[in-house]
Write a protein that holds these residues in place. Structure first.
Motif, mmCIF file in Angstrom:
data_model
loop_
_atom_site.group_PDB
_atom_site.id
_atom_site.type_symbol
_atom_site.label_atom_id
_atom_site.label_comp_id
_atom_site.label_asym_id
_atom_site.label_seq_id
_atom_site.Cartn_x
_atom_site.Cartn_y
_atom_site.Cartn_z
ATOM 1 N N THR A 163 26.411 35.284 1.732
ATOM 2 C CA THR A 163 26.646 34.742 3.076
ATOM 3 C C THR A 163 25.927 33.409 3.230
ATOM 4 N N TRP A 164 26.424 32.619 4.176
ATOM 5 C CA TRP A 164 25.859 31.290 4.440
ATOM 6 C C TRP A 164 25.980 31.057 5.935
ATOM 7 N N ASP A 165 24.925 30.518 6.521
ATOM 8 C CA ASP A 165 24.984 30.322 7.978
ATOM 9 C C ASP A 165 25.947 29.203 8.368
ATOM 10 N N GLY A 166 26.375 28.413 7.408
ATOM 11 C CA GLY A 166 27.406 27.407 7.649
ATOM 12 C C GLY A 166 26.904 26.160 8.349
ATOM 13 N N GLU A 167 25.611 26.015 8.503
ATOM 14 C CA GLU A 167 25.111 24.905 9.317
ATOM 15 C C GLU A 167 25.042 23.579 8.562
ATOM 16 N N ALA A 168 24.536 23.616 7.328
ATOM 17 C CA ALA A 168 24.397 22.362 6.578
ATOM 18 C C ALA A 168 25.771 21.799 6.229
#
Lengths: 300, 653
Positions: free
Chosen positions: B584-589
């Motif tokens: 999973t990745w928070d998707g922010e960068a």
């Protein structure tokens, strides 16, 4: 009637090469033309990993996204169809007289000789019939639109626009096609001029009612065979390359059969034409001027 | 289709009820219009109306007795009314904005105009009758167009005390426009008149009290919310009771909001009386061509008014309506009324919702592979809840009715009809969900925000996307994020808490956060109040041999956030041995690089297709094993089609 149909069938069986030639020209041209579609799609989809998924089933979201990139290739492909259509028309016009020439009087006359001898006039006849077909289509569509508008109701519009107009349009085009076939037969068998061929062709179904029945018989067979490749797509969904090739192979079998029907259809046309030719020759034996065709005989 | 015996039985029951109703004085009737004994709503208004339709002139002549209770804690000196039919006068704001065109429908007759005029207004006060007719003046509440006459204000000679109920006797004359947008007259497929009589009577605006919607709780006093009729706005009104008698030529069939309580024919005219409780609007239809078909679902009697040339589609209408009832009952809550009237409408009158009454639209011999008929039916039925029962202000926050309705319509259609819920042709199945998603992603997804007053969209063409499609996609994405069980509870709670009231976006968010037990501002701020776009892509998949990797092989996957919207992502990689791993990745960068031990052959963002807001799904995946199956399949198919085309073209030469 049956003997003319049998004559057509026998002609197709005897001249298998003609059917193969007609089939092969269509196949090669179609395959070559669709090659850019393959390359465009391959470039867009193959590296995404969605190729197998999209082969399994339609995904509207992905296809619309593919479309953004794929559209130029497709438009390029569609843009070529006008000249390909024209080319196929020319090919149909000349190949038909080639086949009729080969089948005339059951002599093994050379297909290409027929094209050489009658091709020019065949193109002239085709042009006139094409113009007639366009005029007929424009007239029917105009009347259809006026009638559909005049009905002023959903029911009237439905029946006029979607049932009556297309039926009249297609029926008329079929009758013109029948007339065209016999005009071509006259070109080959009687050496008619373009004008004679068109005039006699247009009159043919009115003078020889049996010609319409023969046409309908082959038309029905041809239509069924034309529908079959599409039905195969519904019956045999291709989820992988193997099935896709298998289905394509079966479709080609149908198209090959369709090419045989074309030859048989022309065989029947020529057999019937010759029958009328002989009948008229007997009726007015001795009155004919050597070198003059059937039309001249009929006019004396 | 209903069996003949069942239809006869239902008709017999209906006739018995009508006879029973006629035998009782109207005022003393105990007609069951809802499932409750006590009122559902606070019934601030009531309308008793009598109206005569003149088909020749398209005219309505009506009287109404209106009661209104001042809900505020301070006296109120003015009243405001909608005169919606005046939108169909030249120069109105509606006409200026729409150019006389609505959803592709445009008037074609020489005199398509409509309008309404209050000919008298009398306040039946305790101290005597007061004529208010001269106190009526047109006002413009949302623009400065002096030619717009869709809202009037009446200055009262004395203020209405808090909690006091007043009664007004109003007479009005109206002309129905040619149907372009929702209301008016048209001609049926049999060439006879059709009337959809909607937005037809002088109707009170909503007086909002402190604490209601966006009026601060500590405000000194409330205010009227009575928007002019704009091209993209719909309606907003208080709940109350309606009793309406409609007079039409004897041959006409009438259908209306509520329950039929009386019917009488004399002198070539038929009078039909309908009653509806706890509703906020009243619409009716009349045509000599209608077939009346009935069916039931649970406690609901469904009446279908269908044109004879659409009779073959009756079962499709009933089935879709019952599917709507079934799923909404299960997912949201009970349908509280006893009747539902489904109306086959002509042209621009189709596809509109009114309480217990909605219009659909179909075409002659509508093909079975197209589910447009079912989509419209389900959509308009869902509106019975979201707008009919949860009466948000459609002019100010259209997404609360159209958006939630589109989301549920899509969900019901996809669940009930499967992957071909919109188009069901072998090899070409398109779902309603795919349609909603594409309608958002393919229509400049970064332009416009959902929470915008309907008349303030900079681009009018964005209204459909922002009121219908994008909210449906936002809610579907929220459902995937929270899980359906939680989302279902959100819908149920929102319904139970706010039915027969007027919630706002703020109220919906509060319910969602309460049920989900988490702060969802990051979600709603981005997707309801902002115009951000979500788009993530897999940039590359690479394999290398680093010295510190025990297996000797490592893979890196580079991800990129292309849009300005942020949403948590799941990446699924497939190794060369076929095993998979999720990260999973928070998707922010903007960029994100992940390293894996082993040879990764395929990287797939959002593999379970949860993020419907992602505007480009094709770039979510990358493989190191290119596969030309699709390309070859399409080429072979195209080749066969082209061969068939050659054969067909040859027929012309």
């Amino acid at each position: 009637m049956l003997r003319f149909l049998q004559a057509g069938r026998d002609a197709a069986m005897r001249y298998k090469g003609l059917a193969l030639l007609l089939f092969g020209v269509h196949l090669v041209l179609a395959y070559v033309l669709t090659q850019p579609l393959y390359h465009a799609l391959d470039e867009i989809v193959s590296v995404t990993g969605f190729s197998a998924d999209l082969s399994q089933g339609f995904d509207a979201v992905l296809w619309v996204e593919i479309w953004d990139t794929f559209a130029p290739a497709l438009y390029g492909f569609l843009g070529q169809l006008w000249w390909v259509g024209l080319l196929m028309g020319v090919w149909k016009a000349v190949s038909s007289v080639g086949v009729l020439h080969a089948l005339y009087r059951e002599h093994s006359m050379f297909f290409w000789d027929g094209i050489g001898q009658h091709g020019g006039r065949a193109l002239g006849v085709a042009l006139l019939f094409l113009m007639t077909a366009f005029a007929w289509s424009a007239g029917v569509l105009f009347v259809g639109v006026v009638a559909a508008t005049a009905t002023g109701s959903a029911l009237g519009t439905f029946w006029t626009a979607l049932v009556v107009t297309p039926t009249v349009l297609i029926s008329g085009l079929a009758v013109l096609d029948l007339m065209h076939d016999y005009a071509r037969a006259g070109l080959v068998a009687e050496g008619w001029t373009v004008r004679q061929a068109c005039r006699s062709g247009l009159a043919w179904p009115f003078r020889h009612g049996q010609a319409s029945l023969l046409y309908v018989a082959w038309f029905a067979a041809a239509l069924a065979l034309l529908a079959l490749p599409f039905l195969l797509e519904a019956w045999l969904p291709a989820f992988d390359k193997g099935t896709a090739w298998l289905r394509f192979g079966l479709q080609q079998g149908v198209f090959l059969l369709r090419a045989f029907v074309t030859v048989a259809w022309l065989g029947t046309t020529m057999a019937f034409f010759e029958h009328i030719q002989r009948k008229n020759a007997v009726l007015i034996a001795g009155e004919a001027t050597p070198g003059e065709g059937l039309e001249t005989l009929r006019m004396t | 289709m209903l069996s003949a015996s069942r239809r006869h039985m239902l008709q017999a029951v209906s006739y018995s009820l009508v006879l029973l109703a006629c035998a009782l004085p109207l005022a003393a009737q105990s007609v069951v219009t809802t499932t409750a004994d006590a009122p559902f709503s606070d019934r601030r208004v009531s309308y008793v109306m009598d109206v005569t339709l003149n088909p020749e002139t398209r005219g309505l002549a009506g009287t109404q007795r209106i009661t209104w209770r001042n809900p505020d804690r301070v006296p109120v000196q003015t009243l405001q009314f909608h005169l919606y039919l005046n939108a169909f006068k030249p120069g109105s704001t509606f006409m200026n904005e729409s150019g006389g065109r609505h959803r592709g429908f445009v008037a074609s007759s020489d005199d398509p105009w409509g309008g309404t005029e209050i000919t008298s207004m009398v306040w039946d006060d305790a101290d005597g009758q007061v004529d208010l007719t001269d106190a009526i003046r047109f006002i413009q509440t949302t623009d400065d167009n002096p030619d717009d006459e869709t809202v009037v204000e009446v200055q009262l000679p004395r203020a209405v005390a808090p909690g006091e109920t007043i009664a007004l006797d109003v007479a009005f004359a109206a002309t129905l426009p040619e149907v372009v947008a929702r209301t008016g007259y048209a001609v049926t497929g049999l060439g006879n008149p059709f009337f959809l009589v909607a937005q037809w009577f002088p109707k009170l605006g909503v007086y909002e009290i402190p604490g209601q919607r966006y009026i601060p709780l500590d405000a000194e006093r409330g205010a009227w919310s009575t928007h002019q009729f704009h091209a993209a706005t719909e309606f907003y009104a208080d709940f109350g009771t309606y009793e309406v008698t409609m007079r039409v030529p004897e041959a006409y069939v009438v259908g209306a909001t509520g329950v039929e309580v009386a019917s009488e024919t004399s002198g070539g005219m038929t009078s039909v009386t309908y009653r509806a409780d706890d509703v906020h609007d009243f619409a009716w239809t009349a045509s000599p061509d209608y077939l009346v078909l009935t069916d039931t679902w649970g406690h609901v009697e469904i009446k279908l008014l269908l044109f004879p040339y659409h009779e073959a589609q009756a079962e499709r209408h009933f089935e879709a309506t019952k599917i709507g009832l079934e799923y909404m009952d299960r997912w949201v809550g009970e349908y509280p009324y006893s009747t539902l009237t489904v109306v086959d409408a002509v042209g621009g009158a189709g596809g509109m919702e009114y309480p217990t009454f909605f219009t659909v639209g179909t075409i002659y011999r509508h093909p079975a592979w197209s589910r447009l008929l079912e989509i419209i039916t389900v959509h308009e039925f869902v509106h019975q809840y979201f707008q009919g029962l949860i009466a948000s202000n459609e002019a100010e926050e259209a997404w609360l009715d159209e958006g939630i309705t589109s989301y549920l319509e899509m969900r019901i259609m996809d669940e009930a009809y499967g992957p071909g819920s919109m188009v069901d042709v072998p090899g070409l199945r398109i779902s309603d969900g795919a349609y909603q998603r594409l309608s958002y992603t393919q229509s400049l997804p970064g332009r416009g925000t959902i929470v915008t007053h309907a008349w303030e969209h900079p681009y009018a063409s964005d209204f459909g996307k922002l009121a219908y499609n994008k909210p449906a996609v936002v809610l579907k994405t929220l459902e995937s994020y929270l899980g359906w069980d939680v989302m279902e509870q959100v819908l149920k709670t929102y319904y139970n808490r706010w039915r027969f009231r007027h919630p706002t976006t703020r109220d919906f968010i509060a319910v969602a956060e309460e049920v989900a037990q988490q702060d969802l501002r990051w979600f709603f701020d981005q997707f309801l109040y902002d115009d951000v776009v979500v788009d993530y892509r897999v940039v590359s998949v690479a394999t290398r041999r680093p010295g510190d990797e025990p297996s000797g092989i490592a893979s890196t996957v580079l991800l990129q956030r292309l849009g300005d919207g942020v949403f948590p992502q799941t990446l699924r990689v497939t190794y060369d041995d076929g095993t998979t791993e999720d990260r999973t990745w928070d998707g922010e960068a903007e960029w994100h690089r992940l390293t894996f031990g082993g040879r990764v052959t395929d990287a797939y963002l959002d593999p379970d297709n949860h993020v419907w807001l992602d505007t480009d799904r094709l770039n979510n995946r990358r493989t190191l094993r290119p596969d030309d199956t699709l390309a070859r399949k399409i080429q072979l198919k195209s080749t066969a089609w082209l061969q068939a085309a050659f054969v067909a073209i040859a027929g012309l030469f």
